[in-house]
Design a protein around this motif. Structure first.
Motif, PDB file in Angstrom:
ATOM      1  N   PRO A  24      -1.067   9.831  30.429  1.00 13.14           N
ATOM      2  CA  PRO A  24      -1.808  10.290  29.317  1.00 13.14           C
ATOM      3  C   PRO A  24      -2.211   9.607  28.452  1.00 13.14           C
ATOM      4  N   THR A  25      -1.422   8.717  27.954  1.00 15.27           N
ATOM      5  CA  THR A  25      -1.811   7.875  26.517  1.00 15.27           C
ATOM      6  C   THR A  25      -1.981   6.352  26.851  1.00 15.27           C
ATOM      7  N   VAL A  26      -2.935   5.982  27.065  1.00 17.50           N
ATOM      8  CA  VAL A  26      -3.184   4.312  26.886  1.00 17.50           C
ATOM      9  C   VAL A  26      -4.067   4.297  25.649  1.00 17.50           C
ATOM     10  N   LEU A  27      -3.724   3.141  24.911  1.00 16.63           N
ATOM     11  CA  LEU A  27      -4.628   3.019  23.714  1.00 16.63           C
ATOM     12  C   LEU A  27      -6.295   2.778  24.073  1.00 16.63           C
ATOM     13  N   TYR A  28      -6.762   3.666  23.167  1.00 20.42           N
ATOM     14  CA  TYR A  28      -8.283   3.706  23.360  1.00 20.42           C
ATOM     15  C   TYR A  28      -9.242   2.715  22.780  1.00 20.42           C
ATOM     16  N   THR A  29      -9.975   1.886  23.291  1.00 20.92           N
ATOM     17  CA  THR A  29     -10.879   1.139  22.706  1.00 20.92           C
ATOM     18  C   THR A  29     -12.154   1.260  23.446  1.00 20.92           C
ATOM     19  N   PRO A  30     -13.356   1.617  22.501  1.00 17.04           N
ATOM     20  CA  PRO A  30     -14.642   1.713  23.257  1.00 17.04           C
ATOM     21  C   PRO A  30     -15.051   0.574  24.397  1.00 17.04           C
ATOM     22  N   GLY A  31     -15.408   1.165  25.341  1.00 16.02           N
ATOM     23  CA  GLY A  31     -15.813   0.327  26.542  1.00 16.02           C
ATOM     24  C   GLY A  31     -14.928  -0.550  27.193  1.00 16.02           C
ATOM     25  N   ALA A  32     -13.647  -0.034  27.095  1.00 19.79           N
ATOM     26  CA  ALA A  32     -12.547  -1.006  27.496  1.00 19.79           C
ATOM     27  C   ALA A  32     -12.480  -0.872  29.208  1.00 19.79           C
ATOM     28  N   ARG A  33     -12.320  -2.150  29.699  1.00 17.04           N
ATOM     29  CA  ARG A  33     -12.088  -2.278  31.197  1.00 17.04           C
ATOM     30  C   ARG A  33     -10.850  -2.965  31.669  1.00 17.04           C
ATOM     31  N   GLY A  34     -10.384  -2.766  32.718  1.00 21.35           N
ATOM     32  CA  GLY A  34      -9.213  -3.358  33.319  1.00 21.35           C
ATOM     33  C   GLY A  34      -7.997  -2.804  32.698  1.00 21.35           C
ATOM     34  N   ARG A  35      -6.870  -3.669  32.140  1.00 19.65           N
ATOM     35  CA  ARG A  35      -5.690  -3.364  31.792  1.00 19.65           C
ATOM     36  C   ARG A  35      -5.836  -2.852  30.245  1.00 19.65           C
ATOM     37  N   CYS A  36      -5.334  -1.851  30.084  1.00 17.74           N
ATOM     38  CA  CYS A  36      -5.197  -1.140  28.739  1.00 17.74           C
ATOM     39  C   CYS A  36      -3.980  -1.093  28.315  1.00 17.74           C
ATOM     40  N   PRO A  37      -3.586  -1.129  27.105  1.00 13.33           N
ATOM     41  CA  PRO A  37      -2.133  -1.375  26.537  1.00 13.33           C
ATOM     42  C   PRO A  37      -1.514   0.138  26.571  1.00 13.33           C
ATOM     43  N   LEU A  38      -0.574   0.195  27.050  1.00 14.59           N
ATOM     44  CA  LEU A  38       0.198   1.669  27.295  1.00 14.59           C
ATOM     45  C   LEU A  38       0.786   2.115  26.038  1.00 14.59           C
ATOM     46  N   VAL A  39       0.583   3.230  25.603  1.00 14.66           N
ATOM     47  CA  VAL A  39       1.536   3.949  24.485  1.00 14.66           C
ATOM     48  C   VAL A  39       2.574   4.990  25.356  1.00 14.66           C
ATOM     49  N   THR A  40       3.628   4.312  25.253  1.00 12.81           N
ATOM     50  CA  THR A  40       4.730   4.955  26.135  1.00 12.81           C
ATOM     51  C   THR A  40       5.031   6.355  25.558  1.00 12.81           C
ATOM     52  N   GLU A  41       5.289   7.168  26.496  1.00  8.89           N
ATOM     53  CA  GLU A  41       5.471   8.628  26.206  1.00  8.89           C
ATOM     54  C   GLU A  41       6.663   8.850  25.364  1.00  8.89           C
ATOM     55  N   ALA A  42       7.433   7.661  25.403  1.00  5.05           N
ATOM     56  CA  ALA A  42       8.770   7.754  24.564  1.00  5.05           C
ATOM     57  C   ALA A  42       8.463   8.187  22.992  1.00  5.05           C
ATOM     58  N   VAL A  43       7.175   7.643  22.611  1.00  2.00           N
ATOM     59  CA  VAL A  43       6.658   8.009  21.389  1.00  2.00           C
ATOM     60  C   VAL A  43       6.794   9.611  21.272  1.00  2.00           C
ATOM     61  N   ARG A  44       5.969  10.268  22.082  1.00  3.77           N
ATOM     62  CA  ARG A  44       6.091  11.557  22.223  1.00  3.77           C
ATOM     63  C   ARG A  44       7.673  12.224  22.204  1.00  3.77           C
ATOM     64  N   GLY A  45       8.472  11.413  22.852  1.00  5.15           N
ATOM     65  CA  GLY A  45      10.119  11.775  23.104  1.00  5.15           C
ATOM     66  C   GLY A  45      10.450  11.960  21.507  1.00  5.15           C
ATOM     67  N   GLU A  46       9.999  11.070  20.489  1.00  2.00           N
ATOM     68  CA  GLU A  46      10.475  10.795  19.298  1.00  2.00           C
ATOM     69  C   GLU A  46       9.902  11.847  18.209  1.00  2.00           C
ATOM     70  N   GLY A  47       8.923  12.478  18.812  1.00  3.29           N
ATOM     71  CA  GLY A  47       8.295  13.754  17.872  1.00  3.29           C
ATOM     72  C   GLY A  47       6.858  13.572  17.828  1.00  3.29           C
ATOM     73  N   ALA A  48       6.168  12.293  18.236  1.00  2.38           N
ATOM     74  CA  ALA A  48       4.684  12.437  17.973  1.00  2.38           C
ATOM     75  C   ALA A  48       3.915  13.514  18.828  1.00  2.38           C
ATOM     76  N   THR A  49       2.886  13.959  18.385  1.00  2.00           N
ATOM     77  CA  THR A  49       2.055  15.182  18.940  1.00  2.00           C
ATOM     78  C   THR A  49       0.778  14.724  19.236  1.00  2.00           C
ATOM     79  N   LEU A  50       0.133  15.255  20.274  1.00  2.27           N
ATOM     80  CA  LEU A  50      -1.494  14.781  20.891  1.00  2.27           C
ATOM     81  C   LEU A  50      -2.276  15.874  20.132  1.00  2.27           C
ATOM     82  N   VAL A  51      -3.233  15.500  19.317  1.00  2.00           N
ATOM     83  CA  VAL A  51      -4.265  16.149  18.668  1.00  2.00           C
ATOM     84  C   VAL A  51      -5.617  15.780  19.021  1.00  2.00           C
ATOM     85  N   ASP A  52      -6.574  16.781  18.978  1.00  3.70           N
ATOM     86  CA  ASP A  52      -7.921  16.389  19.151  1.00  3.70           C
ATOM     87  C   ASP A  52      -8.608  16.001  17.945  1.00  3.70           C
ATOM     88  N   GLY A  53     -10.004  15.755  18.005  1.00  2.00           N
ATOM     89  CA  GLY A  53     -10.628  15.197  16.703  1.00  2.00           C
ATOM     90  C   GLY A  53     -10.646  15.902  15.486  1.00  2.00           C
TER      91      GLY A  53
END
Length: 547
Positions: free
Chosen positions: A249-278
């Motif tokens: 669900p969560t790789v680091l977004y950069t406009p036009g990125a191709r190939g391997r994108c940095p992962l944002v581990t879901e353990a961040v959500r395990g520590e209390g982070a939340t997904l929000v829209d714009g």
């Protein structure tokens, strides 16, 4: 060890090597198997198409899901870990395989720690435990905060160096050597300059990782091109569940990125982070009882729906609000560094994220000991379908599977050799073909990303198949790129064939034209290659599984 073979045109092997077991891939499954096989007295050779430490394993952030004796939540158990795995797998796990592999976790982790792996320790002195999507308890052990894969790989590579496991770097495995009776007896390889060689062996373990490079954006490294899956198919093996590709669900977004994108581990959500829209509205509110810690397929689909309802229907990311996570830089140094490179500080800035291809839940059909349907051919890790993952992988079960099954494969090979079940490597015949159909990679990635990612339907899947068919050309298998492109093509064809046939939504396979699950589809689909080299659907695997 090697024998020169005179071939001035360099289209057949110019050298040969021999081993009891050749391991394709140097990730957690491959190196675990190689170390155990060597300890059992087998002559082993590891073949990897990059450097020994450059596989998928090093990019695993979250950790290893395992319930360790005297180091687990009071309410947790191995049985609960198995139940969470079965729930995440959406009805397609093989229950016996799940319980077997999860049961093997504690001993596998103990062996890894004995080999030098260091995991994070809590203030109480026991291993620190994290929680990720789909888990009902804190049971994920981690290293370096969010660098578990790198530590696991470091420990295994160091142990392999200390014990003298031979490694052939920068060589890609092309095809299996087969006896007249269809047994595997080695592999052909190419070095980085296209010089061919052959390794004759009684057993071949495919542990080459996944197929993330089917898509434009992925968490996988550039070498994840499905080579091992293609090699196994061409050797006559069956594959299953290839339509289930998990999008993290969560790789680091950069406009036009191709190939391997940095992962944002879901353990961040395990520590209390939340997904929000714009506009700051929670993405997961009302979607699932576990909220932001729902299984990955649920979260990825929810993000995709929210992006589709953005103004103009062209949203390409949402945000992960981690401003409430204390000590972010210390707990998640890898993610923090990736954010800092974009000028973001997670302590004050929401992190832009988007789903990306992450993990293949299917692969070569094997037992929990890694045996495939072809004598002499074994598979372990992401390239294998043991029945552990079903339609959707539970977070941090992949390193666990590699550790457990890698060990078992070595023991299975030793037992099969001792029982005289494997081929004489001298009887292996070199492949007669030197070309394979391949699509242009950029075109393949674009069409798979558009039509065969999270949201699928019959028209889109048909369009993807047509584009691939029209772009095929016979490609010489004399370069790494040629072998990779041919592998991506046959794997894409297999995935599309399975996705078209599965007229339901289940786990990672989401059909907009069949939005719900269908109990009639509570089974896995087998795929083999036809005599002409096309992936074709075979008899389904019944619910009780084939592992």
């Amino acid at each position: 060890m090697t024998t020169p073979v005179n071939d001035p045109q360099a289209k057949t092997p110019v050298w040969e090597a021999r081993a009891d077991l050749v391991v394709i891939g140097s990730g957690v499954a491959g190196l675990t198997a190689a170390l155990r096989a060597q300890a059992l007295g087998l002559h082993v050779l590891v073949v990897t198409k990059a450097a020994v430490a450059d596989g998928n394993t090093r990019w695993a952030q979250g950790g290893v899901a395992v319930v360790l004796e005297n180091e687990h939540d009071l309410d947790d158990s191995v049985a609960k870990h198995a139940e969470d795995t079965l729930t995440a797998g959406a009805g397609l796990c093989d229950e016996a395989a799940v319980r077997s592999i999860v049961d093997g976790g504690p001993a596998a982790v103990a062996r890894l720690r004995a080999d030098g792996a260091k995991f994070d320790v809590a203030a109480s002195g026991v291993l620190a435990l994290g929680r990720e999507g789909g888990h009902s308890a804190f049971r994920v052990i981690h290293a370096g905060g969010d660098a578990t894969g790198a530590e696991v790989e470091r420990a295994l590579v160091a142990q392999a160096g200390q014990t003298g496991v031979p490694v052939l770097e920068h060589h890609i495995a092309v095809d299996a050597l087969l006896t007249p009776g269809g047994r595997v007896a080695g592999v052909t390889v190419l070095d980085r300059h296209g010089v061919p060689g052959a390794v004759r062996a009684s057993a071949v373990l495919v542990a080459s990782g996944g197929l993330g490079q089917l898509y434009q954006a992925t968490s996988n490294p550039e070498i994840a091109t499905g080579d091992g899956l293609a090699l196994a198919l061409r050797a006559g093996a069956a594959v299953a569940d290839v339509e289930f590709v998990q999008f993290h669900p969560t790789v680091l977004y950069t406009p036009g990125a191709r190939g391997r994108c940095p992962l944002v581990t879901e353990a961040v959500r395990g520590e209390g982070a939340t997904l929000v829209d714009g506009v700051g509205l929670p993405v997961m509110r009302g979607v699932h009882p576990l909220g932001d810690l729902a299984p990955r397929d649920v979260v990825s689909a929810a993000i995709t729906r929210r992006m589709a309802t953005a103004p103009g229907g062209v949203g390409d990311h949402v945000f992960l609000d981690a401003t409430s996570v204390a000590g972010f830089a210390r707990r998640f140094p890898t993610v923090f560094a990736a954010c800092a490179a974009l000028g973001l500080d997670p302590a004050v800035d929401p992190i832009p994220v988007t789903p990306a291809a992450h993990f293949s839940c299917g692969g070569v059909v094997t037992t929990v000991d890694g045996r495939s349907s072809v004598p002499g051919l074994y598979a372990a890790g992401e390239v294998a379908r043991t029945g552990l993952h079903g339609a959707n992988r539970l977070a941090s079960n992949s390193l666990l599977e590699g550790l457990v099954v890698g060990q078992r494969v070595a023991e299975a090979v030793a037992a099969d050799l001792a029982a005289g079940l494997l081929a004489d490597p001298a009887r292996g015949r070199l492949p007669s073909r030197t070309t394979a159909p391949a699509a242009e990679r950029d075109s393949l990635q674009r069409v798979m990303s558009r039509y065969a990612a999270i949201g699928r339907d019959a028209d889109g899947l048909a369009a993807a198949g047509s584009v691939l068919d029209l772009s095929l050309s016979d490609t010489p298998l004399w370069t790494h790129a040629g072998v990779e492109d041919a592998a991506l093509t046959v794997v894409a064809q297999a995935l599309l064939a399975a996705a078209v046939r599965r007229t339901e939504s289940r786990g990672c396979h989401v059909r907009s034209d069949f939005p719900g699950p269908d109990e009639g589809w509570r089974r896995s689909q087998l795929i083999r290659l036809s005599p002409s080299g096309q992936p074709v659907l075979a008899d389904p695997i019944p619910l009780e599984g084939a592992a």
